[in-house]
Write an enzyme that holds these catalytic residues in place. Structure first.
Site: not given
Length: 505
Positions: A6, A136
């Site tokens: 990923r 994030e």
């Protein structure tokens, strides 16, 4: 958790095919034995979807589906439905871990973002999908908007479907002291939460920061094979593993003997070459160059540390050049079974030093030829000699090769076509070994061409070919010529002479 499939695929120029992703996933789960793998981002493409389906089918058949995770987004039902279609069972939900990202990228207030996150988590729970939360830009959040991080955590920490909170240094801006400080704050406020740490390497601190996180309470670390990842990459799996084990006696599930194998597989599929001096997995990291080091190794392993090459399925080598001296050369000759007189040894040392001064690469495989040259052996002493050959290339037609070689005094001739001039040449040689000698021709494992920077059209080309011999042993030979095909042919004949020497003895 390994995120090669990923985050690693966000390396510039890297895009794995579905079957390549499956092969990497199989090795990571079945041989390297990482605890979890993150294999894709939801909604990216049909190819990505097919890859996730293949990986999930394999994981379900082998009882490790819970170890396969997919990145998804705060998008209502879309990412969750995508995972369900693929057969995946774990969603790594990307949320905004800093106020700046929340308000400037999403144009939402924290309360709105939290409500959207809960909607996705609740829907995932209905579908039987487990959820991990990515915060994030968490590092910037801790630095610039601490109360926002706490607000987000306070709202989500008690949700029964959330297994882990994953704390990324998304911009790679942290240093180990900051990691310790921020993790202590998180651990103090949320002592029972499972935190992962996700490092980026912009300041070359990804490994150090991962270690600091582990020492500060992180229960999971995110890595990639060969440190692949966006910009400067992520923390390399191999480096994080050995530092945790050797420096802090940490116990992990990793099978270290497979670290080199997975690195080479990913290198091949990604097209991103491993630096020769990359710790653990680089070509040169178990190669002693200075003669004093080789001498010390012979006297009780004085220059060894815990990073023994055999631990990683590799072996120690002793490079030869102008600084190697007698000890390195003697060690290589000993491994080859070549016994020289002191006077002969001195002449070989002198020749290797001369080659090193010209910056030529001298390998163990070169030694028998250097010895033959130094001891004034005539070319007729070669057991395999190229008598003649012709290769042709015509537009619209396959290249052709006619080859005549002399092997142990007997001449053989064959012709063949191929996908290229060198391919045609090798196929003709294979035909000779199969039809006349009833022997297996070594398998070409890797082929690399080096041209000096700024070279003219007649510049020398170095071709390095890696061969797989019977029993799985790898042999690397080099050819040097102004013509690439001729350089490859020289490397091939050199390999055949080494093979014949072994057969003879």
């Amino acid at each position: 958790m390994d995120s090669t499939l990923r985050d690693g695929e966000q390396t510039s120029g890297v895009s794995f095919l579905p079957h390549e992703k499956l092969m990497i996933a199989r090795m990571l789960l079945g041989e390297v034995n990482v605890d979890r793998i993150e294999v894709a981002s939801a909604r990216v493409s049909e190819g990505e979807k097919e890859a996730v389906k293949m990986i999930c089918r394999y994981a379900a058949q082998t009882g490790c589906l819970e170890r396969v995770e997919v990145l998804g987004f705060v998008d209502g039902h879309t990412s969750v439905d995508w995972l369900c279609d693929c057969g995946a069972r774990t969603l790594n939900l990307l949320t905004k871990g800093s106020l700046r990202h929340c308000t400037q990228q999403l144009h939402k207030q924290p309360e709105e973002h939290i409500a959207d996150i809960k909607e996705v988590v609740d829907y995932a729970a209905e579908k039987g999908i487990g959820v991990n939360i990515y915060l994030e830009d968490w590092s910037s959040g801790m630095k610039d908007s601490l109360q926002y991080v706490y607000q987000l955590m306070d709202a989500l920490v008690s949700h029964p479907c959330i297994k882990r909170f994953m704390l990324p240094d998304t911009l790679g801006i942290m240093n180990p002291l900051q990691v310790v400080e921020y993790f202590r704050k998180m651990m103090k406020r949320y002592p029972d939460v499972h935190f992962d740490f996700h490092a980026h390497n912009d300041y070359d601190l990804a490994v150090s920061n991962s270690l600091a996180a582990a020492l500060s309470g992180a229960k999971g670390l995110h890595v990639t094979v060969n440190g692949l990842g966006e910009r400067c990459g992520n923390a390399p799996l191999s480096s994080v593993q050995v530092i945790l084990k050797d420096q802090f006696n940490a116990t992990t599930s990793i099978n270290e003997s497979k670290l080199n194998d997975i690195s080479r597989l990913v290198e091949s599929y990604s097209g991103i070459a491993i630096a020769a001096n990359q710790p653990i997995i680089g070509d040169n990291v178990f190669t002693q160059v200075a003669g004093v080091h080789a001498d010390g190794d012979q006297k009780g392993g004085l220059y060894h540390n815990l990073l023994i090459p055999e631990r990683f399925g590799r072996r120690r080598a002793y490079a030869m050049g102008k600084t190697s001296g007698r000890a390195n050369i003697a060690r290589n000759l000993q491994e080859l079974g070549l016994d020289l007189t002191p006077e002969q040894m001195q002449r070989v040392v002198r020749r290797v030093t001369e080659l090193g001064d010209r910056k030529e690469v001298v390998t163990q495989d070169d030694l028998p030829f250097i010895v033959s040259d130094v001891l004034k052996h005539d070319v007729s002493d070669d057991l395999v000699r190229l008598v003649s050959y012709q290769v042709s290339l015509a537009y619209g037609l396959k290249p052709l090769a006619n080859v005549k070689v002399e092997i142990n005094g007997q001449q053989y001739e064959a012709h063949s076509s191929g996908d290229g001039q060198y391919d045609a040449f090798v196929k003709a040689l294979r035909s000779i070994y199969k039809d006349y000698l009833n022997r297996t021709f070594p398998l070409l494992e890797n082929y690399a061409v080096t041209i000096p920077p700024g070279g003219r059209t007649d510049a020398l080309v170095q071709t390095v070919i890696t061969w797989q011999m019977e029993g799985g042993r790898l042999l690397r030979t080099r050819g040097l010529d102004a013509d690439q095909t001729e350089a490859a042919i020289k490397a091939t004949i050199k390999m055949l002479n080494i093979v014949e020497q072994g057969v003879k003895h």
